[in-house]
Design a protein around this motif. Structure first.
Motif, mmCIF file in Angstrom:
data_model
loop_
_atom_site.group_PDB
_atom_site.id
_atom_site.type_symbol
_atom_site.label_atom_id
_atom_site.label_comp_id
_atom_site.label_asym_id
_atom_site.label_seq_id
_atom_site.Cartn_x
_atom_site.Cartn_y
_atom_site.Cartn_z
ATOM 1 N N ALA A 26 18.105 64.051 168.965
ATOM 2 C CA ALA A 26 16.657 64.043 168.741
ATOM 3 C C ALA A 26 16.276 63.177 167.547
ATOM 4 C CB ALA A 26 16.163 65.474 168.523
ATOM 5 N N LYS A 27 17.167 63.056 166.570
ATOM 6 C CA LYS A 27 16.864 62.275 165.367
ATOM 7 C C LYS A 27 16.841 60.782 165.632
ATOM 8 C CE LYS A 27 18.694 65.741 162.182
ATOM 9 N NZ LYS A 27 19.661 66.056 161.103
ATOM 10 N N VAL A 28 17.489 60.341 166.700
ATOM 11 C CA VAL A 28 17.503 58.910 167.014
ATOM 12 C C VAL A 28 16.769 58.626 168.323
ATOM 13 C CG1 VAL A 28 19.647 58.522 165.757
ATOM 14 C CG2 VAL A 28 19.746 59.084 168.186
ATOM 15 N N GLY A 29 16.094 59.638 168.876
ATOM 16 C CA GLY A 29 15.341 59.423 170.113
ATOM 17 C C GLY A 29 16.221 59.272 171.326
ATOM 18 N N ALA A 30 17.434 59.798 171.281
ATOM 19 C CA ALA A 30 18.332 59.648 172.425
ATOM 20 C C ALA A 30 18.052 60.662 173.516
ATOM 21 C CB ALA A 30 19.791 59.788 171.963
ATOM 22 N N THR A 52 24.735 72.070 171.451
ATOM 23 C CA THR A 52 23.530 72.413 170.684
ATOM 24 C C THR A 52 23.336 71.459 169.509
ATOM 25 O OG1 THR A 52 23.656 74.757 171.279
ATOM 26 C CG2 THR A 52 22.442 74.205 169.276
ATOM 27 N N ILE A 53 24.395 71.222 168.748
ATOM 28 C CA ILE A 53 24.284 70.357 167.569
ATOM 29 C C ILE A 53 24.112 68.898 167.974
ATOM 30 C CG2 ILE A 53 25.388 69.648 165.417
ATOM 31 C CD1 ILE A 53 24.467 72.576 165.534
ATOM 32 N N LEU A 54 24.797 68.465 169.024
ATOM 33 C CA LEU A 54 24.632 67.084 169.493
ATOM 34 C C LEU A 54 23.204 66.838 169.961
ATOM 35 C CD1 LEU A 54 27.973 66.417 171.429
ATOM 36 C CD2 LEU A 54 27.302 65.527 169.195
ATOM 37 N N ASP A 55 22.570 67.818 170.584
ATOM 38 C CA ASP A 55 21.170 67.682 170.994
ATOM 39 C C ASP A 55 20.268 67.474 169.778
ATOM 40 O OD1 ASP A 55 21.499 67.737 173.687
ATOM 41 O OD2 ASP A 55 20.762 69.782 173.993
ATOM 42 N N GLN A 56 20.543 68.209 168.707
ATOM 43 C CA GLN A 56 19.737 68.051 167.492
ATOM 44 C C GLN A 56 19.919 66.665 166.876
ATOM 45 O OE1 GLN A 56 20.752 71.301 164.897
ATOM 46 N NE2 GLN A 56 19.960 72.866 166.301
ATOM 47 N N LEU A 57 21.154 66.182 166.873
ATOM 48 C CA LEU A 57 21.414 64.841 166.340
ATOM 49 C C LEU A 57 20.788 63.775 167.224
ATOM 50 C CD1 LEU A 57 25.148 65.322 165.272
ATOM 51 C CD2 LEU A 57 23.165 65.163 163.762
ATOM 52 N N SER A 69 9.548 67.614 171.166
ATOM 53 C CA SER A 69 10.715 68.184 170.484
ATOM 54 C C SER A 69 11.864 67.196 170.435
ATOM 55 C CB SER A 69 11.163 69.460 171.198
ATOM 56 O OG SER A 69 10.134 70.418 171.213
ATOM 57 N N ALA A 70 11.824 66.180 171.318
ATOM 58 C CA ALA A 70 12.912 65.206 171.384
ATOM 59 C C ALA A 70 12.780 64.127 170.320
ATOM 60 C CB ALA A 70 12.941 64.549 172.766
ATOM 61 N N ILE A 71 11.635 64.085 169.652
ATOM 62 C CA ILE A 71 11.425 63.077 168.609
ATOM 63 C C ILE A 71 11.226 63.783 167.276
ATOM 64 C CG2 ILE A 71 9.865 61.297 167.746
ATOM 65 C CD1 ILE A 71 9.248 60.517 170.569
#
Length: 530
Positions: free
Chosen positions: A222-226, A215-220, A262-264
């Motif tokens: 999203a911050k770099v467009g990964a 969950t947290i890795l997904d949020q991080l 949501s990914a960006i």
């Protein structure tokens, strides 16, 4: 709040855990214990897949950062991802160690590598619960919930992650059963629990650890467009040429579809200042600055902004935004047909309104040449001049709107009125020598001054000297505090005499309650007697 949709694998693990906890209190056969062992092995295999997925997330984050035009901008994101991974691995290692201790304490493995005593419960309880509730499950509860608290520090604001170690009354699978709801975390999960069940409990906790990590890795990411970019938030927008339209003129606007992903997580700035972004949008709010108004009272302004984001296919991108707007000069007026005069040292109460600003009207005032006392309502102010000229500055929400200059007048001197025996005396006609027994001198405030400043228009005569004169000779006199009995003079008075009244003192009470002496120049009044 960050939401999370469980995958089919996670749903399966959750269901197996519910079945497991429901059967812990039952006496189960060796064949069922074997099936619990198979269940534990399945959960461990699923955890291995989750671990690999999370490792790929870390790799994707680092690759996206390396491809960006400014990798240094995301140093904290990479560092946080590594820290999240480190926390999860440490918790997994802790749980693996407890599994091994349970196996060892129950008798270890046989020659085939299988657990010798699957039905062992007492040694599991002693290890995890302890004789005086000092077993290792109590420390495990603190570590599991501490892991959750630490993990949330690296997630988005408002991320909700439920505690991983719950007592029976809080656990969904235990609170419905009275005998289970009274147990703490250690007793609920490890008391009267055979080895395979205890191992499955710990494996399920490992599954939750990996799920929270994801969950947290997904949020991080999203911050770099990964993450994969999908425009999953579509909404309608209307852009009007003007939000203010005069009656009889057309309203013009453009209507269009807008979308965000949501990914960006874009970064947005407006006029050089950054703004927080929610659901792909930033709410812009600032105080419009006026000045250099044209003949119509409008001041043209230009705004600039940027929207920056990481496109997985093209690296970092920035979209410039520019436009113009007009600032209307706010107007206000003093609620009076003409600008009222201000009186020196008095409470001059003004009411200043601005119909154009409406609910935004929140004025404050400063002044040169006067003291300013705020009123109890918006726009109400009391000005107390201290000099011959007053410049009142009008501000709204800290922004100066204008300056009003006032003329300052001295307090007009009061008129003198003579009252005898309770009635006003006609100074030309005079009074009866034998009938006039009391005499009072009143100070009457100027009518205009009294209308504007009633609280400051309180005058009184403080001292008079009344003399009985006969021809050019003074027969007798009496000093009074503004008025009183002159019976002693009346006993000596004769027709043809006159009373000479010298006004020695006059005072005025101000709105503050202070009393000041007024210089009337010692005026004299005569009352002829008949």
């Amino acid at each position: 709040m960050a939401g999370h949709k469980d995958t089919p694998r996670q749903k399966m693990i959750g269901m197996m855990y519910l079945v497991l906890t429901a059967l812990l209190a039952l006496q189960v056969s060796s064949s069922i214990l074997q099936k619990f062992m198979l269940l534990n092995n399945s959960v461990e295999q699923a955890n291995g897949s989750a671990n690999e997925k999370n490792q790929n997330s870390i790799r994707s984050i680092k690759e996206a950062v390396s491809k960006s035009s400014n990798p240094a901008l995301y140093t904290d994101v990479v560092a946080n991802a590594d820290k999240v991974r480190e926390l999860a691995n440490a918790m997994i290692t802790e749980l693996d160690g407890l599994k091994q201790e349970i196996i060892t304490s129950s008798g270890g493995l046989n020659e085939q590598g299988n657990i010798k005593n699957l039905s062992e419960e007492e040694k599991v309880a002693m290890l995890m619960v302890g004789g005086n509730k000092n077993g290792k499950a109590y420390a495990l509860k603190t570590k599991l919930n501490g892991y959750v608290d630490n993990l949330k520090k690296y997630g988005d604001t408002g991320t909700v992650l439920a505690p991983l170690a719950l007592d029976g009354k809080d656990d969904p699978s235990g609170k419905s059963y009275a005998e289970q709801a009274t147990k703490d975390f250690a007793e609920f999960n490890f008391a009267q629990t055979p080895v395979p069940a205890a191992l499955a409990v710990l494996s399920q906790k490992q599954s939750e650890v990996r799920r929270y990590e994801n969950t947290i890795l997904d949020q991080l990411a999203a911050k770099v467009g990964a993450k994969e970019v999908k425009f999953d938030k579509v909404f309608g927008m209307v852009s009007a040429k003007s939000n203010t339209v005069v009656a009889g003129t057309p309203f013009e606007a453009e209507m269009f579809i807008a979308a965000s992903s949501s990914a960006i997580v874009p970064r947005m700035s407006f006029n050089g200042s950054g703004y927080p972004v929610k659901d792909g949008k930033a709410q812009i709010k600032f105080i419009a600055q006026g000045g250099s108004y044209d003949k119509n009272g409008l001041s043209k302004r230009v705004y600039t902004g940027t929207i920056s984001y990481n496109d997985p296919s093209g690296g970092a991108k920035t979209i410039p935004v520019t436009g113009e707007y007009f600032v209307a000069k706010p107007t206000y007026n003093i609620e009076s047909a003409t600008q009222p005069p201000l009186y020196l040292g008095c409470a001059n109460r003004l009411s200043i309104v601005s119909p154009g600003l409406g609910p935004l009207w929140n004025p404050s005032f400063t002044a040169e040449g006067a003291d300013v006392i705020p009123g109890g309502e918006r726009g109400k102010v009391t000005v107390v001049p201290t000099s011959a000229k007053v410049a009142l500055n009008v501000l709204n929400a800290g922004n100066k709107l204008g300056t009003e200059n006032f003329r300052v007048q001295r307090v007009p001197k009061p008129d003198i009125q003579l009252v005898g025996n309770g009635s006003q005396i006609d100074e030309k006609r005079g009074a009866s020598a034998s009938a006039l027994r009391t005499l009072t001198v009143k100070a009457i405030a100027d009518e205009s001054f009294k209308n504007f400043n009633p609280e400051d228009a309180q005058f009184r005569i403080s001292e008079i000297v009344v003399s009985l004169a006969r021809g050019g000779r003074r027969v007798d006199q009496v000093t009074l505090p503004g008025g009183g009995s002159i019976a002693g003079l009346a006993q000596q008075a004769q027709p043809g005499d006159r009373y000479v009244i010298e006004i020695k003192g006059c005072q005025r009470k101000s709105f503050r309650g202070s009393v000041e002496n007024i210089n009337l120049g010692n005026p004299i009044r005569n009352i002829p007697l008949y």
